[in-house]
Scaffold this motif. Structure first.
Motif, PDB file in Angstrom:
ATOM      1  N   VAL A  92       1.222  -1.263   0.210  1.00 14.91           N
ATOM      2  CA  VAL A  92      -0.192   0.402  -0.028  1.00 14.91           C
ATOM      3  C   VAL A  92       1.176   1.202  -0.333  1.00 14.91           C
ATOM      4  CG1 VAL A  92      -1.863   1.929   1.173  1.00 14.91           C
ATOM      5  CG2 VAL A  92      -2.463  -1.061   1.180  1.00 14.91           C
ATOM      6  N   ALA A  93       1.542   1.578   0.878  1.00 13.40           N
ATOM      7  CA  ALA A  93       2.552   2.451   0.683  1.00 13.40           C
ATOM      8  C   ALA A  93       3.553   2.532   0.158  1.00 13.40           C
ATOM      9  CB  ALA A  93       3.751   1.814   1.995  1.00 13.40           C
ATOM     10  N   GLY A  94       3.668   1.512  -1.127  1.00 11.86           N
ATOM     11  CA  GLY A  94       4.771   1.989  -2.372  1.00 11.86           C
ATOM     12  C   GLY A  94       3.565   2.166  -3.622  1.00 11.86           C
ATOM     13  N   LEU A  95       2.731   0.885  -3.003  1.00  9.63           N
ATOM     14  CA  LEU A  95       1.503   1.970  -4.857  1.00  9.63           C
ATOM     15  C   LEU A  95       0.817   3.419  -4.253  1.00  9.63           C
ATOM     16  CD1 LEU A  95      -1.504  -0.698  -4.550  1.00  9.63           C
ATOM     17  CD2 LEU A  95       0.707   0.201  -6.171  1.00  9.63           C
ATOM     18  N   LEU A  96       0.742   4.052  -2.701  1.00 12.04           N
ATOM     19  CA  LEU A  96       0.606   5.220  -2.491  1.00 12.04           C
ATOM     20  C   LEU A  96       1.236   6.610  -2.881  1.00 12.04           C
ATOM     21  CD1 LEU A  96      -1.778   6.822  -0.898  1.00 12.04           C
ATOM     22  CD2 LEU A  96       0.171   7.017   0.940  1.00 12.04           C
ATOM     23  N   ASN A  97       2.411   5.794  -2.364  1.00 13.44           N
ATOM     24  CA  ASN A  97       4.522   6.431  -3.957  1.00 13.44           C
ATOM     25  C   ASN A  97       3.973   6.997  -4.874  1.00 13.44           C
ATOM     26  OD1 ASN A  97       5.318   7.824  -0.913  1.00 13.44           O
ATOM     27  ND2 ASN A  97       7.105   5.962  -1.181  1.00 13.44           N
ATOM     28  N   GLY A  98       3.667   5.274  -5.508  1.00  9.93           N
ATOM     29  CA  GLY A  98       3.873   5.563  -6.803  1.00  9.93           C
ATOM     30  C   GLY A  98       2.221   6.863  -7.754  1.00  9.93           C
ATOM     31  N   PHE A  99       0.717   6.278  -6.788  1.00  8.72           N
ATOM     32  CA  PHE A  99      -0.251   6.636  -7.660  1.00  8.72           C
ATOM     33  C   PHE A  99       0.057   8.354  -7.385  1.00  8.72           C
ATOM     34  CE2 PHE A  99      -3.526   9.346  -5.899  1.00  8.72           C
ATOM     35  CZ  PHE A  99      -3.958   9.232  -7.513  1.00  8.72           C
ATOM     36  N   MET A 100       0.969   8.904  -6.708  1.00 11.54           N
ATOM     37  CA  MET A 100       1.292  10.797  -6.210  1.00 11.54           C
ATOM     38  C   MET A 100       2.373  10.548  -7.315  1.00 11.54           C
ATOM     39  SD  MET A 100       0.644  11.550  -2.360  1.00 11.54           S
ATOM     40  CE  MET A 100       2.134   9.537  -1.449  1.00 11.54           C
ATOM     41  N   VAL A 101       3.381   9.937  -7.396  1.00  9.28           N
ATOM     42  CA  VAL A 101       4.438  10.013  -8.664  1.00  9.28           C
ATOM     43  C   VAL A 101       3.501  10.356 -10.169  1.00  9.28           C
ATOM     44  CG1 VAL A 101       6.114   9.728  -9.587  1.00  9.28           C
ATOM     45  CG2 VAL A 101       6.112   9.631  -6.723  1.00  9.28           C
ATOM     46  N   THR A 102       3.280   9.584 -10.470  1.00  7.32           N
ATOM     47  CA  THR A 102       2.271   9.398 -11.765  1.00  7.32           C
ATOM     48  C   THR A 102       1.547  10.041 -11.658  1.00  7.32           C
ATOM     49  OG1 THR A 102       1.786   7.643 -10.927  1.00  7.32           O
ATOM     50  CG2 THR A 102       3.324   6.945 -11.563  1.00  7.32           C
ATOM     51  N   THR A 103       0.184   9.582 -11.380  1.00  7.97           N
ATOM     52  CA  THR A 103      -1.116  10.224 -11.540  1.00  7.97           C
ATOM     53  C   THR A 103      -1.091  11.477 -11.397  1.00  7.97           C
ATOM     54  OG1 THR A 103      -1.962   8.282 -10.951  1.00  7.97           O
ATOM     55  CG2 THR A 103      -3.724  10.095 -10.980  1.00  7.97           C
ATOM     56  N   LEU A 104      -0.649  12.322  -9.874  1.00  5.31           N
ATOM     57  CA  LEU A 104      -0.899  13.157  -9.394  1.00  5.31           C
ATOM     58  C   LEU A 104       0.405  14.067 -10.669  1.00  5.31           C
ATOM     59  CD1 LEU A 104      -1.918  13.228  -5.722  1.00  5.31           C
ATOM     60  CD2 LEU A 104      -3.014  13.542  -7.733  1.00  5.31           C
ATOM     61  N   GLY A 105       1.182  13.112 -10.859  1.00  3.29           N
ATOM     62  CA  GLY A 105       2.924  14.567 -10.901  1.00  3.29           C
ATOM     63  C   GLY A 105       3.243  15.076 -10.673  1.00  3.29           C
ATOM     64  N   ILE A 106       3.383  14.530  -9.427  1.00  2.00           N
ATOM     65  CA  ILE A 106       4.265  15.406  -8.432  1.00  2.00           C
ATOM     66  C   ILE A 106       6.215  14.383  -8.507  1.00  2.00           C
ATOM     67  CG2 ILE A 106       4.706  16.151  -6.181  1.00  2.00           C
ATOM     68  CD1 ILE A 106       1.830  15.250  -5.618  1.00  2.00           C
ATOM     69  N   GLU A 107       6.620  15.513  -8.571  1.00  2.00           N
ATOM     70  CA  GLU A 107       8.471  14.585  -8.471  1.00  2.00           C
ATOM     71  C   GLU A 107       8.669  14.095  -7.355  1.00  2.00           C
ATOM     72  OE1 GLU A 107      11.567  15.179 -10.188  1.00  2.00           O
ATOM     73  OE2 GLU A 107       9.641  16.187 -10.585  1.00  2.00           O
ATOM     74  N   ALA A 108       9.165  12.925  -7.577  1.00  2.00           N
ATOM     75  CA  ALA A 108       9.497  12.106  -6.742  1.00  2.00           C
ATOM     76  C   ALA A 108       9.809  11.878  -6.003  1.00  2.00           C
ATOM     77  CB  ALA A 108       9.610  10.819  -7.533  1.00  2.00           C
TER      78      ALA A 108
END
Lengths: 333, 315
Positions: A120-136
């Motif tokens: 879940v924690a990984g998906l959350l990071n990934g979601f914010m990086v990809t879908t929301l387009g925020i800098e990793a």
């Protein structure tokens, strides 16, 4: 240039392999020789088992980090995430103890919690990086602070400790094993084998490299860039969960100081191993060498009196930079 | 949008903060580092307990607690207390001495009573009351115990904390106390007051030295890592591990006569409670409390361990 060299290594086998391949191997061999010369116990089975077992946490995480970095991302939150998952796992197992009692079910429950929380924690990071387009860098810097605070809060500023009886029961997960290999070593080896196959033989590895190398070209070449990135973060989260499963049985505790700087050690191991920090090229076997190099430096410094302990960090820094320079020189030559 | 929300928030907070300050006579600010490790966690716990108790005993006193995770944040906390709460007294456990000296001096010059806890400021004479921990004494008591527990002398290894003045004072005190007692320190490495680091260091000490009589872990968190490493290696040459700071699990083992943990040396996180109590007493009564109050580091043995066991504390 260097990449094609490495890939077409089979054609040029008549000559020496390029320095990008030789560099980390050379550094590891030199370290082993130095260690053996300085202390006769260095090559003892007990010492090597110690080093390999405790390198396994960083190692398992670093394999996941290799994919994230290859795909052009970065994850600074893994150390704090590991501490948070460890805290969560301990709380859940302690809470379930009266109902389940020490036994296999409670261990499985703890493992399930760690894997699920990691995913879940990984998906959350990934979601914010990809879908929301925020800098990793920003996303994971933020989640790093969040997980670190959460574990401090869960522990009320102190230390979360596994019930003593339960700790005795799950201790073997870190300290025991089969055929002279401890479980952390075995799990690390399996993760590496699967990772190496995915990276160098599978479609997924090529998609990661394409995404990290040039997102637009990859997109037009029918690579689902967002999904590839999301999967790398989810995979890393899952691996953090696996590393935590190995970590908790060792001391049976988690606190605000658990997993501090693990993210930087994992990133350093990945880069020492020859993966390119800006993405586009990664190799899992190199990461393994990087992890071993970092683990051995610490071990050798503890086994000798040559250097003032105040300077341990400086020696580590010098060797990390040297290991990378060894590769760069090969590239320009 | 952002600005309006922020202004509204700030205004709300200000009124909320200002209201009780008007109704009460005395306001005491308490500024301490956040609970980022075991000892600090215990210190936060004791600070909160002392504040709850004192607010009940003295309804006219209002206590304001702020926890900071770095020196800059602590300076801001103190500035906010002076500006918005009009504090009459400040109890401060400095994160680091240097960066806090100037700001605390400025507060002192405005006429606020200053109580400094644990580590002193870089300039003498700023504080009215100094409640000090005894780091040199901590090392000395540890060294004296080590010498008495190994009357024939012996070979020991030692783990140090994070490289700081505190750690240096402890180690110097320890080394002075074991001098001439035929105790050989085989190796000394930094375990950084951390369980995982000390586990690693101890594993390597065990590989490096075939015969170790005792370990000075110098801290109970580090003792946890050391004990795990010894247990895993199955070594029975190590007779005992001496930790320190009085973690409740370790105090319990000493109380229960565990031969591996025969003693402990205190460095009580509850010293913050001493400081808050004394400060409030000085504010509400005419009892003099100015000066220096040193909290001694005491040896905990199976006989007196029950007195040092606080079951509710997180540390």
């Amino acid at each position: 240039m260097a990449m094609t060299d490495a890939e077409q290594g089979s054609k040029a086998r008549t000559r020496l392999p390029p320095m990008t391949v030789l560099g980390p191997i050379l550094a590891l061999v030199i370290l082993v020789l130095v260690g053996a010369a300085l202390n006769s116990n260095f090559l003892s089975a007990a010492n090597l088992t110690n080093v390999l077992s405790r390198s396994a946490f960083i190692g398992i995480i670093a394999v996941g980090m290799t994919f994230v970095i290859t795909a052009g991302g970065l994850d600074l939150s893994v150390g704090a995430m590991a501490a948070f998952i460890a805290g969560l796992m301990i709380l859940v197992m302690n809470a379930a103890l009266p109902a389940l009692g020490p036994g296999v079910p409670i261990v499985l429950l703890g493992m399930a919690v760690a894997l699920l929380a990691g995913l879940v924690a990984g998906l959350l990071n990934g979601f914010m990086v990809t879908t929301l387009g925020i800098e990793a860098f920003i996303v994971t810097l933020g989640t790093m602070g969040i997980y670190r605070s959460l574990v401090t809060w869960l522990a009320d500023g102190g230390t979360l400790s596994l019930d003593f009886g339960l700790r005795t029961y799950i201790r073997p997960i870190y300290f025991d094993g089969i055929l002279g290999m401890t479980w952390p070593m075995i799990v690390f080896a399996l993760v590496v084998i699967v990772g190496e196959i995915l990276m160098s033989r599978g479609v997924f590895g090529r998609h990661c490299a394409a995404t990290g190398s040039n997102e637009h070209v990859a997109h037009y070449s029918n690579v689902r860039v967002g999904r590839v990135r999301l999967i790398t973060y989810a995979m890393l989260g899952l691996l953090v969960g696996i590393a935590t499963i190995m970590y908790v049985p060792r001391l049976g505790s988690a606190s605000a100081s658990t997993g501090v700087l693990w993210e930087l050690e994992a990133i350093a191991a990945v880069i020492i191993g020859g993966t390119v920090l800006k993405g586009g090229f990664g190799r899992v076997w190199g990461t393994v060498l990087g992890v071993l190099i970092l683990g051995l430096i610490e071990n050798i410094l503890n086994l000798t009196d040559l250097v003032s302990p105040y300077l341990n960090g400086a020696i580590q820094g010098v060797i990390i930079i040297l290991a990378v320079i060894l590769q760069r020189e090969g590239r320009s030559a | 949008m952002g600005i309006t929300i922020r202004t509204a928030l700030a205004a709300g907070v200000l009124t909320a903060l200002a209201a009780p300050a008007m109704a009460q006579d005395i306001t005491v600010g308490v500024s301490i580092p956040a609970a980022t490790h075991g000892w600090a966690g215990g210190m936060n716990f004791h600070a909160q307990q002392a504040i709850e108790r004192l607010e009940e005993v003295y309804p006219q006193v209002d206590l304001v607690l702020a926890t900071a995770s770095d020196p800059a944040e602590q300076v801001s906390d103190i500035e906010d207390m002076v500006a918005t709460r009009g504090i009459d007294a400040l109890v401060v456990l400095p994160f680091e001495s240097e960066p806090l000296t100037g700001p605390v001096q400025a507060v002192a010059e405005s006429g606020v009573w200053i109580t400094v806890v644990d580590r002193g400021l870089s300039v003498d004479g700023i504080e009215d009351l100094y409640v000090a921990g005894d780091n040199a004494g901590f090392g000395r008591v540890s060294g004296e115990f080590m010498a008495s527990a190994l009357p024939e002398g012996g070979k020991i290894v030692a783990l140090r904390g994070i490289p700081t003045t505190i750690d240096n004072m402890r180690v110097e005190g320890f080394e002075a106390a074991i001098e001439g007692k035929n105790i050989e320190v085989l190796g000394m490495e930094h375990g950084n007051w951390n369980r995982d680091d000390s586990f690693t260091v101890m594993q390597d000490f065990l590989s490096r030295f075939p015969e170790i009589d005792a370990v000075w872990a110098s801290d109970d968190d580090m003792a946890v890592g050391v004990l795990a490493a010894i247990e895993a290696a199955g070594r029975d040459d190590v007779q005992f591990v001496l930790g320190g700071a009085g973690m409740k699990e370790m105090i319990a083992r000493t109380r229960d006569n565990d031969p591996m943990i025969p003693a402990n040396v205190t460095y009580p996180p509850a010293m913050i409670a001493t400081a808050i109590e004394l400060t409030v007493v000085g504010q509400v009564s005419s009892a003099p409390v100015a000066g220096t109050f040193t909290i001694g580091s005491e040896l905990v043995t199976p006989e007196n361990a029950a007195e040092y066991y606080f079951p509710d504390s997180p540390f």
